[in-house]
Design an enzyme around this catalytic site. Structure first.
Site, PDB file in Angstrom:
ATOM      1  N   TYR A 124      -2.450  50.745   0.073  1.00 49.88           N
ATOM      2  CA  TYR A 124      -1.767  49.549  -0.421  1.00 49.88           C
ATOM      3  C   TYR A 124      -0.827  49.882  -1.578  1.00 49.88           C
ATOM      4  O   TYR A 124       0.311  49.407  -1.621  1.00 49.88           O
ATOM      5  CB  TYR A 124      -2.811  48.510  -0.847  1.00 49.88           C
ATOM      6  CG  TYR A 124      -2.214  47.216  -1.351  1.00 49.88           C
ATOM      7  CD1 TYR A 124      -1.420  46.422  -0.515  1.00 49.88           C
ATOM      8  CD2 TYR A 124      -2.449  46.774  -2.651  1.00 49.88           C
ATOM      9  CE1 TYR A 124      -0.866  45.222  -0.979  1.00 49.88           C
ATOM     10  CE2 TYR A 124      -1.910  45.588  -3.116  1.00 49.88           C
ATOM     11  CZ  TYR A 124      -1.112  44.815  -2.280  1.00 49.88           C
ATOM     12  OH  TYR A 124      -0.572  43.642  -2.740  1.00 49.88           O
ATOM     13  N   SER A 159       3.771  43.944  -6.455  1.00 48.43           N
ATOM     14  CA  SER A 159       2.397  43.872  -6.961  1.00 48.43           C
ATOM     15  C   SER A 159       2.267  44.838  -8.124  1.00 48.43           C
ATOM     16  O   SER A 159       3.024  45.818  -8.217  1.00 48.43           O
ATOM     17  CB  SER A 159       1.428  44.302  -5.855  1.00 48.43           C
ATOM     18  OG  SER A 159       0.115  44.446  -6.369  1.00 48.43           O
TER      19      SER A 159
HETATM   20  C1  8X3 Z   1      -2.672  42.522  -5.599  1.00 47.91           C
HETATM   21  C2  8X3 Z   1      -3.052  43.227  -6.835  1.00 47.91           C
HETATM   22  O1  8X3 Z   1      -4.954  44.528  -7.914  1.00 47.91           O
HETATM   23  O2  8X3 Z   1      -5.331  43.806  -5.653  1.00 47.91           O
HETATM   24  O3  8X3 Z   1      -1.409  42.833  -5.127  1.00 47.91           O
HETATM   25  O4  8X3 Z   1      -3.808  45.588  -6.110  1.00 47.91           O
HETATM   26  S1  8X3 Z   1      -4.335  44.332  -6.599  1.00 47.91           S
END
Ligand code: 8X3
Length: 249
Positions: free
Chosen positions: A146, A133
């Site tokens: 995340y 990502s």
């Molecule tokens: C998804 C991109 O911008 O939500 O993996 O982190 S973001």
């Protein structure tokens, strides 16, 4: 077009995983569609002439069973299963959310890669594509759990490429930015439709799952000596994580 080639796609029940399974099937691969939701991967596999495997990538038993089904030879592994849980600032974040994200985005990649690596090597020209990502490149408020996990995906990918330098296996990472899928943001926000809508508000053309599947299809169909290390892909409207062109009437 490759023939008699075999691919595994994890997280194939929706979004980028589902689109990638379809794309690889269209490229001539027999695709093992792996995901926790058996009903969804069964429907997909029967549609594309692949094989459905119920598999939670965080379970070593499930992953061992997946490897058993795949057998001795595998051409392509797409480690797509992943996701975000929550968007709290560090000061309020729940360690359980962070553990869940590390489990699926990092340990999941480890489990599946370890189990399938012998079959990838045995193919004589294997390819691993990890779906990372842009969150594995930057930081943003509320995203630490995340982004930490996706930085992990990125580093594991890089390490694996170093460790496999003398093996017939390519290692790539696809790092998407804003992709509008039915579930990613909805899951992240615990089903909160308003927060989901806000992510894509005013963006006429976010990426869609097929855009990423298209890139993965391209990466895996390059000649075997060509290793695409990484691709960072964003919609034109997203020049950077915080720099999104939104138009409201
Ligand atoms: C998804 C991109 O911008 O939500 O993996 O982190 S973001």
């Amino acid at each position: 077009m490759p023939s008699n080639k075999v691919a595994v796609v994890t997280g194939a029940s929706s979004g980028i995983g589902e689109a990638t399974a379809r794309r690889l099937a269209a490229e001539g691969f027999h695709v093992f569609c792996a995901a926790r939701r058996a009903d969804r991967v069964e429907a997909l596999a029967s549609e594309i002439g692949g094989t459905a495997v119920r598999c939670d990538v965080t379970s070593t038993e499930d992953v061992a069973a997946l490897a058993e089904r795949v057998g001795e030879r595998l051409d392509v592994l797409v480690n797509n299963a992943g996701g975000a849980v929550g968007s709290d600032p560090v000061a309020q974040a729940d360690p359980q959310d962070w553990r869940a994200m590390y489990e699926v985005n990092v340990i999941g990649v480890l489990n599946v890669t370890k189990a399938l690596l012998p079959a990838l090597v045995a193919s004589g020209a294997g390819t691993i594509v990890n779906v990372g990502s842009t969150a594995g490149r930057i930081a943003y408020e509320g995203g630490a759990g995340y982004t930490a996990a996706k930085h992990g995906t990125q580093v594991v990918t890089e390490t694996l490429r170093l460790e496999l330098y003398d093996q017939p296996v390519r290692v790539s990472e696809i790092a998407p930015g804003m992709v509008k899928t039915e579930e990613f943001s909805l899951k992240r926000f615990g089903g909160d439709q308003e927060k989901y809508d806000a992510v894509y508000a005013g963006v006429a053309e976010p990426l869609v799952a097929e855009d990423i599947a298209d890139a993965i299809g391209w990466v895996v169909t390059r000649p075997p000596h060509v290793n695409v290390d990484e691709l960072v892909i964003r919609p034109r409207a997203q020049a950077a994580q915080h720099k999104v062109h939104r138009v409201f009437d």
